[in-house]
Write a protein that holds these residues in place. Sequence first.
Motif, PDB file in Angstrom:
ATOM      1  N   MET A   1     -28.779 -44.546  45.759  1.00  0.00           N
ATOM      2  CA  MET A   1     -28.085 -43.431  46.412  1.00  0.00           C
ATOM      3  C   MET A   1     -26.567 -43.635  46.374  1.00  0.00           C
ATOM      4  O   MET A   1     -26.105 -44.757  46.507  1.00  0.00           O
ATOM      5  N   THR A   2     -25.864 -42.557  46.234  1.00  0.00           N
ATOM      6  CA  THR A   2     -24.398 -42.636  46.210  1.00  0.00           C
ATOM      7  C   THR A   2     -23.865 -43.094  47.566  1.00  0.00           C
ATOM      8  O   THR A   2     -24.240 -42.557  48.592  1.00  0.00           O
ATOM      9  N   ARG A   3     -23.033 -44.149  47.535  1.00  0.00           N
ATOM     10  CA  ARG A   3     -22.351 -44.531  48.780  1.00  0.00           C
ATOM     11  C   ARG A   3     -21.074 -43.703  48.889  1.00  0.00           C
ATOM     12  O   ARG A   3     -20.407 -43.458  47.887  1.00  0.00           O
ATOM     13  N   GLN A   4     -20.766 -43.314  50.122  1.00  0.00           N
ATOM     14  CA  GLN A   4     -19.560 -42.505  50.338  1.00  0.00           C
ATOM     15  C   GLN A   4     -18.621 -43.240  51.273  1.00  0.00           C
ATOM     16  O   GLN A   4     -19.053 -43.757  52.301  1.00  0.00           O
ATOM     17  N   PHE A  34     -20.024 -47.255  39.684  1.00  0.00           N
ATOM     18  CA  PHE A  34     -20.853 -47.948  40.678  1.00  0.00           C
ATOM     19  C   PHE A  34     -21.542 -46.995  41.656  1.00  0.00           C
ATOM     20  O   PHE A  34     -22.023 -47.420  42.702  1.00  0.00           O
ATOM     21  N   ASP A  35     -21.535 -45.723  41.314  1.00  0.00           N
ATOM     22  CA  ASP A  35     -22.185 -44.729  42.156  1.00  0.00           C
ATOM     23  C   ASP A  35     -21.602 -44.701  43.577  1.00  0.00           C
ATOM     24  O   ASP A  35     -22.322 -44.708  44.574  1.00  0.00           O
TER      25      ASP A  35
END
Length: 361
Positions: A1-4, A34-35
């Motif tokens: 999952m994309t980290r924000q 690195f998403d």
Amino acid sequence: MTRQYSITLLPGDGIGPEILTVTVDVLKIIGQQFDIKFNFQEALIGGSAIDATGNPLPEETLTVCRNSDAVLLAAIGGYKWDNLPRHQRPETGLLGIRAGLNLFANLRPATILPQLIDASSLKKEVVEGVDIMVVRELTGGVYFGQPKGVFATETGEKRGVNTMAYTESEIDRIGKVAFEIAKKRGNKLCSVDKANVLDVSQLWRDRITSMATEYPDVELSHLYVDNAAMQLVRAPKQFDTIVTGNLFGDILSDAAAMLTGSIGMLPSASLGLEKPGLFEPVHGSAPDIAGQDKANPLAQVLSAAMMLRYGLDEPEPAQKIEQAVLAVLDQGYRTGDIMSPGMTAVGCQSMGEALLKVLES
Ligand code: IPM
Ligand code: MG
């Protein structure tokens, strides 16, 4: 999952905006790889904030910073604001944000890069392999102690006062940070004080000494600050991690930085007990070269790497950025401050482009 992550950018003054532009480009690419999604917002600090609002640290800036995951600061200050009253100086904004975000631990690495060893003013054999971390207490000591000010005495003469003070808890929390860092590095911690003269330093030394039992693997030593200054230039390789108070840390971290010969290369991190930390280059705003595409953006880029490692717990992208910086140096690119014969002179923007090329390859 994309980290924000929400990142507050504080470009500040002088070369600040240029070096931060390069850094944001680097972070965008790293984010894709690195998403990670970085949500950037900009706020005012220092001279530019004074010009816009009359205040070097507008309340809104503190609020925006507090609501973010990390703060990336470039540099503040310039001749233009040097003669304003103290509460309106750019430096007051910097001290205000340190205090306002409770950033009591300042990490200032001084690492000799083999590519730049000739930039040091000391002999190669003295500095080769130097890798020091100065842990400076940042929200206490004589910078903040009360009373402070210039007061009239009974005779009408003025008397200037600052107070060097540390409570036990202030010493303990910076001591803990330093021991933990030493444990992750070379297991050597040198505490620097002036306990032969100052009571506040005796308390410092006693507390740090008593903490050592909790860190049996860390070899603790103590030096008086005058001796430490001498040892830093005489035999810097004896040091691994140094912990010291605010003023001594200000001075010794500049000396340590100069061992590397390239203060334009050094990042720093300022941390509290919680997010956000603040990450900034050690160098200043260099108003003499601002806006001329001459600045070295690498310390700012390395500050973003420190942000990833210490502020966001993202060591892998941090390492990738650090490797990219070494790669562009290996390729021979040099800004003016680190230029040497046979190397390729570049400006701030081209240095940024070289970095992006390495990251994309
Ligand atoms: C530093 C600087 C600051 C300090 C100034 C600009 C207030 O010298 O970050 O080392 O004294 O802390
Ligand atoms: Mg300083």
